[in-house]
Design an enzyme around this catalytic site. Structure first.
Site, PDB file in Angstrom:
ATOM      1  N   SER A   1       0.801  -1.226   0.000  1.00  0.00           N
ATOM      2  CA  SER A   1       0.000   0.000   0.000  1.00  0.00           C
ATOM      3  C   SER A   1       0.830   1.271   0.000  1.00  0.00           C
ATOM      4  CB  SER A   1      -0.932   0.007   1.222  1.00  0.00           C
ATOM      5  OG  SER A   1      -0.198  -0.210   2.420  1.00  0.00           O
TER       6      SER A   1
ATOM      7  N   HIS B   1      -0.822   5.729   6.807  1.00  0.00           N
ATOM      8  CA  HIS B   1      -0.261   5.687   5.454  1.00  0.00           C
ATOM      9  C   HIS B   1       0.083   7.106   5.012  1.00  0.00           C
ATOM     10  CE1 HIS B   1      -2.082   1.656   5.372  1.00  0.00           C
ATOM     11  NE2 HIS B   1      -1.224   1.394   4.389  1.00  0.00           N
TER      12      HIS B   1
END
Length: 269
Positions: free
Chosen positions: A44, A251
């Site tokens: 990711s 993230h």
């Protein structure tokens, strides 16, 4: 007067030559970029989870036009660009599902991988929901995995990349520190837990860098680029806990991809 004219004439020749050489260098660099066959692999952190914008055709892989591979391709116009990185990917997923575009003509490969193998998501869930001691214990489990099991997993991925793309320059990119210790966060995790999470990221990066080097690959650390842009800083390039979209938590944001990952990759490519 004649001397002045001669000096001017000679100078003009040198200037013209310098211009020609500079122009040739720029043109050559552009030609090299245009001739590059680039494949972006990984998890990711490569696909661009956290940027909030995704290519609908990528489905659950959540590949983003704001992720560093897409940004690099947009600015360098390679001859070909294959983007197979996928949210949630572990090392086995890379070897089983992402290597299709690689071949002997591939010039450049980028990859971030290993965080999910080491249990990144579970570590953060445990640390957010449970006590500091439970958090530290889970981090230590992840570090033990990174030291004992992950090296073999990385070897398998790196060997598979080399087998399919023997001529490629491979750039392995690491993970940032999540937290600025002593920063602006109030409540939530203790600084002890935050420091332990950063330490686990260092452990993962150290293991990854060693395996990359042993395969002749370039390891690029994003820790310097993210310094003073961690969670708890005044200008974070990482999402903290996002209750409305848990998957984007912890993230890089779009700024983290463009300001952190992109220049780190570009400097090593």
């Amino acid at each position: 007067m004649k001397l002045s004219r001669m000096t001017a004439y000679v100078s003009s020749i040198f200037l013209a030559a310098a211009f020609a050489l500079t122009g040739a260098g720029v043109a050559n660099a552009a030609t090299q970029a245009a001739g590059t066959d680039y494949v972006a692999l990984g998890d990711s952190y490569s696909s661009g989870v956290g940027t909030g914008t995704y290519d609908s055709s990528s489905g659950s892989c959540k590949r983003s036009p704001k992720a560093y591979p897409s940004l690099w391709a947009a600015s360098h116009a390679p001859a070909s660009f294959a983007f197979t990185a996928c949210s949630g990917a572990i090392t086995d997923d890379v070897t089983a599902k992402q290597l299709g575009p690689l071949n002997s003509s591939t010039d450049l490969v980028s990859i971030t991988i290993g965080g999910n193998d080491a249990g990144f998501s579970d570590v953060m869930t445990t640390c957010v929901l449970y006590s500091q001691s439970t958090c530290i214990n889970r981090i230590n489990q992840a570090r033990t995995y990174a030291d004992t099991v992950l090296p073999g997993k990385l070897d398998a991925v790196y060997d598979a990349i080399r087998a399919k793309a023997p001529n490629a320059h491979v750039v392995v990119i690491g993970y940032p520190h999540f937290y600025k210790i002593g920063g602006s966060c109030f409540g939530g995790l203790s600084d002890t837990s935050r420091a332990a999470i950063n330490g686990a990221a260092d452990e993962l990066n150290t293991v990854t860098a060693k395996r990359a080097a042993d395969h002749g690959y370039t390891f690029a650390s994003v820790v310097p680029a993210f310094t003073n842009h961690e969670i708890c800083s005044s200008n974070s390039w990482l999402n903290s806990l996002v209750w409305t979209n848990i998957g984007e938590s912890y993230h890089p944001t779009a700024a983290g991809q463009s300001g952190g990952y992109l220049p780190t990759f570009a400097g090593a490519a």
